[in-house]
Scaffold this active site. Structure first.
Site, PDB file in Angstrom:
ATOM      1  N   ASP A  37       0.832  -1.210   0.000  1.00 45.75           N
ATOM      2  CA  ASP A  37       0.000   0.000   0.000  1.00 45.75           C
ATOM      3  C   ASP A  37       0.867   1.260   0.000  1.00 45.75           C
ATOM      4  O   ASP A  37       1.624   1.481   0.941  1.00 45.75           O
ATOM      5  CB  ASP A  37      -0.894  -0.029   1.253  1.00 45.75           C
ATOM      6  CG  ASP A  37      -2.095   0.898   1.119  1.00 45.75           C
ATOM      7  OD1 ASP A  37      -2.135   1.671   0.148  1.00 45.75           O
ATOM      8  OD2 ASP A  37      -2.978   0.831   1.986  1.00 45.75           O
ATOM      9  N   ASP A  38       0.759   2.053  -1.036  1.00 42.80           N
ATOM     10  CA  ASP A  38       1.472   3.340  -1.133  1.00 42.80           C
ATOM     11  C   ASP A  38       2.983   3.185  -1.260  1.00 42.80           C
ATOM     12  O   ASP A  38       3.733   4.086  -0.873  1.00 42.80           O
ATOM     13  CB  ASP A  38       1.170   4.252   0.075  1.00 42.80           C
ATOM     14  CG  ASP A  38      -0.276   4.731   0.138  1.00 42.80           C
ATOM     15  OD1 ASP A  38      -1.097   4.261  -0.672  1.00 42.80           O
ATOM     16  OD2 ASP A  38      -0.585   5.568   1.004  1.00 42.80           O
ATOM     17  N   CYS A  77      -6.363   4.100  -3.185  1.00 40.23           N
ATOM     18  CA  CYS A  77      -6.560   2.720  -2.708  1.00 40.23           C
ATOM     19  C   CYS A  77      -7.722   1.928  -3.306  1.00 40.23           C
ATOM     20  O   CYS A  77      -7.511   0.918  -3.969  1.00 40.23           O
ATOM     21  CB  CYS A  77      -6.712   2.739  -1.194  1.00 40.23           C
ATOM     22  SG  CYS A  77      -5.197   3.232  -0.365  1.00 40.23           S
ATOM     23  N   ARG A  81      -7.601  -1.071  -6.173  1.00 41.20           N
ATOM     24  CA  ARG A  81      -7.843  -2.461  -5.793  1.00 41.20           C
ATOM     25  C   ARG A  81      -8.972  -3.096  -6.612  1.00 41.20           C
ATOM     26  O   ARG A  81      -8.899  -4.273  -6.986  1.00 41.20           O
ATOM     27  CB  ARG A  81      -8.194  -2.540  -4.303  1.00 41.20           C
ATOM     28  CG  ARG A  81      -6.973  -2.445  -3.458  1.00 41.20           C
ATOM     29  CD  ARG A  81      -7.221  -1.870  -2.073  1.00 41.20           C
ATOM     30  NE  ARG A  81      -6.001  -1.188  -1.677  1.00 41.20           N
ATOM     31  CZ  ARG A  81      -4.949  -1.785  -1.115  1.00 41.20           C
ATOM     32  NH1 ARG A  81      -5.019  -3.053  -0.796  1.00 41.20           N
ATOM     33  NH2 ARG A  81      -3.862  -1.109  -0.847  1.00 41.20           N
ATOM     34  N   LYS A 130      -5.541  -5.948   3.517  1.00 37.55           N
ATOM     35  CA  LYS A 130      -6.471  -4.837   3.306  1.00 37.55           C
ATOM     36  C   LYS A 130      -7.464  -5.135   2.181  1.00 37.55           C
ATOM     37  O   LYS A 130      -7.071  -5.451   1.069  1.00 37.55           O
ATOM     38  CB  LYS A 130      -5.652  -3.594   2.954  1.00 37.55           C
ATOM     39  CG  LYS A 130      -6.471  -2.373   2.608  1.00 37.55           C
ATOM     40  CD  LYS A 130      -5.549  -1.180   2.459  1.00 37.55           C
ATOM     41  CE  LYS A 130      -6.285   0.053   1.974  1.00 37.55           C
ATOM     42  NZ  LYS A 130      -5.398   1.236   1.973  1.00 37.55           N
ATOM     43  N   HIS A 132     -10.787  -2.977   1.536  1.00 39.61           N
ATOM     44  CA  HIS A 132     -11.109  -1.611   1.096  1.00 39.61           C
ATOM     45  C   HIS A 132     -12.017  -1.539  -0.126  1.00 39.61           C
ATOM     46  O   HIS A 132     -11.884  -0.661  -0.978  1.00 39.61           O
ATOM     47  CB  HIS A 132      -9.815  -0.793   0.854  1.00 39.61           C
ATOM     48  CG  HIS A 132     -10.022   0.645   1.220  1.00 39.61           C
ATOM     49  ND1 HIS A 132      -9.032   1.611   1.135  1.00 39.61           N
ATOM     50  CD2 HIS A 132     -11.125   1.289   1.675  1.00 39.61           C
ATOM     51  CE1 HIS A 132      -9.509   2.765   1.518  1.00 39.61           C
ATOM     52  NE2 HIS A 132     -10.782   2.598   1.848  1.00 39.61           N
ATOM     53  N   SER A 155      -8.331   1.357   5.138  1.00 41.26           N
ATOM     54  CA  SER A 155      -6.959   1.820   5.411  1.00 41.26           C
ATOM     55  C   SER A 155      -6.668   1.824   6.900  1.00 41.26           C
ATOM     56  O   SER A 155      -7.557   2.054   7.732  1.00 41.26           O
ATOM     57  CB  SER A 155      -6.754   3.227   4.852  1.00 41.26           C
ATOM     58  OG  SER A 155      -6.792   3.185   3.454  1.00 41.26           O
ATOM     59  N   HIS A 219       1.511   2.056   4.100  1.00 42.63           N
ATOM     60  CA  HIS A 219       0.569   3.183   4.252  1.00 42.63           C
ATOM     61  C   HIS A 219       0.718   3.711   5.688  1.00 42.63           C
ATOM     62  O   HIS A 219       0.855   2.916   6.619  1.00 42.63           O
ATOM     63  CB  HIS A 219      -0.852   2.651   4.018  1.00 42.63           C
ATOM     64  CG  HIS A 219      -1.930   3.688   3.901  1.00 42.63           C
ATOM     65  ND1 HIS A 219      -2.283   4.510   4.953  1.00 42.63           N
ATOM     66  CD2 HIS A 219      -2.749   4.016   2.868  1.00 42.63           C
ATOM     67  CE1 HIS A 219      -3.270   5.296   4.559  1.00 42.63           C
ATOM     68  NE2 HIS A 219      -3.573   5.025   3.296  1.00 42.63           N
ATOM     69  N   ASP A 271      -0.342  -0.611  -4.737  1.00 40.19           N
ATOM     70  CA  ASP A 271      -1.620  -0.067  -5.226  1.00 40.19           C
ATOM     71  C   ASP A 271      -1.545   1.346  -5.793  1.00 40.19           C
ATOM     72  O   ASP A 271      -2.389   1.747  -6.578  1.00 40.19           O
ATOM     73  CB  ASP A 271      -2.688  -0.114  -4.123  1.00 40.19           C
ATOM     74  CG  ASP A 271      -2.440   0.904  -3.013  1.00 40.19           C
ATOM     75  OD1 ASP A 271      -1.257   1.251  -2.760  1.00 40.19           O
ATOM     76  OD2 ASP A 271      -3.419   1.356  -2.394  1.00 40.19           O
ATOM     77  N   ASN A 272      -0.554   2.135  -5.348  1.00 38.40           N
ATOM     78  CA  ASN A 272      -0.381   3.493  -5.874  1.00 38.40           C
ATOM     79  C   ASN A 272       0.947   4.035  -5.376  1.00 38.40           C
ATOM     80  O   ASN A 272       1.582   3.457  -4.498  1.00 38.40           O
ATOM     81  CB  ASN A 272      -1.539   4.431  -5.472  1.00 38.40           C
ATOM     82  CG  ASN A 272      -1.819   4.459  -3.988  1.00 38.40           C
ATOM     83  OD1 ASN A 272      -2.832   3.965  -3.518  1.00 38.40           O
ATOM     84  ND2 ASN A 272      -0.890   5.019  -3.213  1.00 38.40           N
ATOM     85  N   LYS A 292       1.122   9.652  -5.078  1.00 34.06           N
ATOM     86  CA  LYS A 292      -0.267   9.226  -4.831  1.00 34.06           C
ATOM     87  C   LYS A 292      -1.257  10.370  -5.028  1.00 34.06           C
ATOM     88  O   LYS A 292      -0.971  11.514  -4.661  1.00 34.06           O
ATOM     89  CB  LYS A 292      -0.351   8.728  -3.386  1.00 34.06           C
ATOM     90  CG  LYS A 292      -1.742   8.411  -2.888  1.00 34.06           C
ATOM     91  CD  LYS A 292      -1.715   7.845  -1.483  1.00 34.06           C
ATOM     92  CE  LYS A 292      -3.121   7.545  -0.979  1.00 34.06           C
ATOM     93  NZ  LYS A 292      -3.108   6.805   0.286  1.00 34.06           N
TER      94      LYS A 292
HETATM   95 MG    MG Z   1      -2.733   3.000  -1.346  1.00 35.21          MG
END
Ligand code: MG
Length: 471
Positions: A37-38, A77, A81, A130, A132, A155, A219, A271-272, A292
């Site tokens: 994540d991130d 996010c 996803r 996660k 989300h 998150s 994240h 994811d980003n 992001k």
């Molecule tokens: Mg993310």
């Protein structure tokens, strides 16, 4: 007589061998997707990380294939996803931005997710980490094709300890459909997820499985167990990535130990891009612009490694454009599963993954949407055209130690970039290549009619609404 005896047993041996080879050929591959994540493009050793090391990911790359032109479908996010799991642009399936706790929307039951598709072929399916994609019981993973779920429904900053707001309720940790803890000690999230993932693999060593490991880290808020605390020059962010790297090592070693490595495709990506306002608690997009929450490459471009000893050429690099939406059709192809009847956007990229000579990206155009239905940019081959749009950029120094810095909103005019010579999107060459601008504008019209565009007032005809629910 003796010769006849030998011939008989030779024949029996050949028959057994042939049946064995056929079973081997028919054995369905396992799939593992590790989705962080991130994490920024440059936050893996072999993608240029500084101040920390990722020995397991680097080994995965040496034994597999690195993708340097791999993007996500959204730089945030939930949208990112849903694209991974449905093979569709988030705009097509109506899951946008980052869903809040008690979200009124979730994935529509008509959509087909990777685990649902693989269940046709008898796969065991599990998500660790996660989700989300809607936290109403109706929208949780078990209602979308997963047999097992262990993780957070959104998150890890959507909890009462958020540094800037007190709107969030206690954060649930969920096992299957049941809340098993609230506000869990996040120091152990990565460890718990890893243990669950390894256990799932051990329990399913004798049948095909799909395991989706969606780490909450890196994240913010960042947490690391004592195993890696203080281990890197980079500080907490580096420690957190090293723990994720350890987790990758645990999974790959388990596959090796169980002799499943030759039967398992493992994909690692995020994811980003990095959440830059968090400064030393954010990652790095390397050569790419911004991070992001923007449609610049820093938001969308991700480090990606694929590994399948014997099937993916070791130590190679794929520079062709591809993206997370391609994973669903590719896994469907490999498992012999039927694709959904409705339109999807991804393509089977097995020729790229397996390194077939001369294999080219199947993407004629890729569309960069921001949060909702705002089409901000279009890409075709080396060219990327940004339409005039607003975006966020740091306003002064970034934050520190878990507190974010400020963003300001600025604007770009129509701008054409040659990503081959200018990956950082610094030199607008629209004036030099008017015919390229026209071609990309035409491609954008296709997206506007299909998926919509709030900047031009288009309503997309190919959009399928999400499911809504009253709490
Ligand atoms: Mg993310």
């Amino acid at each position: 007589m003796f010769l006849r005896f030998v011939a008989f047993w030779l024949l029996v041996g050949m028959l057994i061998g042939a049946v064995g080879a056929q079973a081997e050929q028919k054995r369905l591959p396992n799939f593992v997707i590790i989705f962080t994540d991130d994490q920024g493009f440059a936050d893996v050793g072999c993608f240029g990380a500084q101040g920390f090391e990722t020995p397991h990911l680097d080994r995965m790359a040496r034994e597999g294939r690195r993708f340097t032109n791999f993007v996500v479908a959204a730089a945030v996010c939930s949208a990112s996803r849903v694209a991974l799991l449905t093979g569709c642009y988030p705009q097509r399936v109506g899951i946008l931005g980052a869903l809040p706790p008690r979200s009124g929307v979730g994935i529509h039951s008509r959509e087909v997710l990777i685990p649902e598709l693989l269940k046709q072929r008898g796969y065991a399916t599990c998500i660790v980490g996660k989700w989300h994609l809607g936290d109403h019981p109706k929208f949780l993973p078990l209602q979308h094709g997963f047999d097992e779920y262990f993780g957070l429904p959104f998150s890890n900053d959507m909890w009462p300890h958020h540094p800037q707001t007190n709107v969030f309720p206690p954060l649930p940790l969920i096992h299957n459909n049941r809340v098993v803890a609230v506000n869990p000690d996040q120091h152990y999230l990565t460890t718990w997820y890893t243990e669950y993932a390894v256990d799932f693999i051990r329990r399913h060593r004798d049948r095909p499985f799909f395991l989706y490991v969606a780490h909450n880290m890196p994240h913010v808020p960042l947490f690391v167990s004592e195993k890696f605390r203080g281990k890197t020059k980079r500080g907490l962010y580096g420690d957190v990535i090293m723990e994720i790297d350890w987790s990758v090592g645990q999974i790959l070693n388990t596959l090796r130990e169980l002799d499943l490595d030759k039967h398992t495709l493992v994909i690692f990506t995020s994811d980003n891009g990095p959440w830059l306002s968090y400064g030393n608690h954010a990652g790095s997009a390397g050569p790419f612009r911004e991070g992001k929450g923007t449609t610049w490459e820093g938001g969308h471009r991700e480090p990606c490694i694929m590994w399948w000893p014997g099937r993916i050429p070791a130590g190679t690099v794929c520079e062709e454009f591809c993206c997370t939406m391609d994973i669903l059709p590719t896994l469907a192809y490999l498992a012999g599963a039927e694709l959904p009847k409705h339109k999807i956007d991804g393509h089977n990229i097995w020729p790229l993954i397996s390194g077939q000579p001369g294999a080219k990206s199947p993407w004629k155009a890729f569309y960069y949407y921001y949060y909702g239905y705002e089409l901000q940019a279009v890409r075709s081959g080396r060219w990327k055209l940004h339409f005039p749009h607003r975006y966020r950029t740091l306003d002064g120094p970034p934050g520190r130690d878990g507190l974010p810095g400020r963003y300001k909103i600025v604007r770009t005019e129509l701008a054409l970039y040659d990503l081959k010579t200018d990956p950082g999107e610094r030199h607008n060459v629209a004036d030099q290549y008017p015919e390229v601008v026209r071609r990309l504008q035409k491609l954008a019209q296709i997206a506007r009619r299909d998926l919509g565009d709030t900047l031009t007032g288009h309503k997309g005809k190919g959009v399928r609404p999400p499911e809504r629910v009253e709490w």
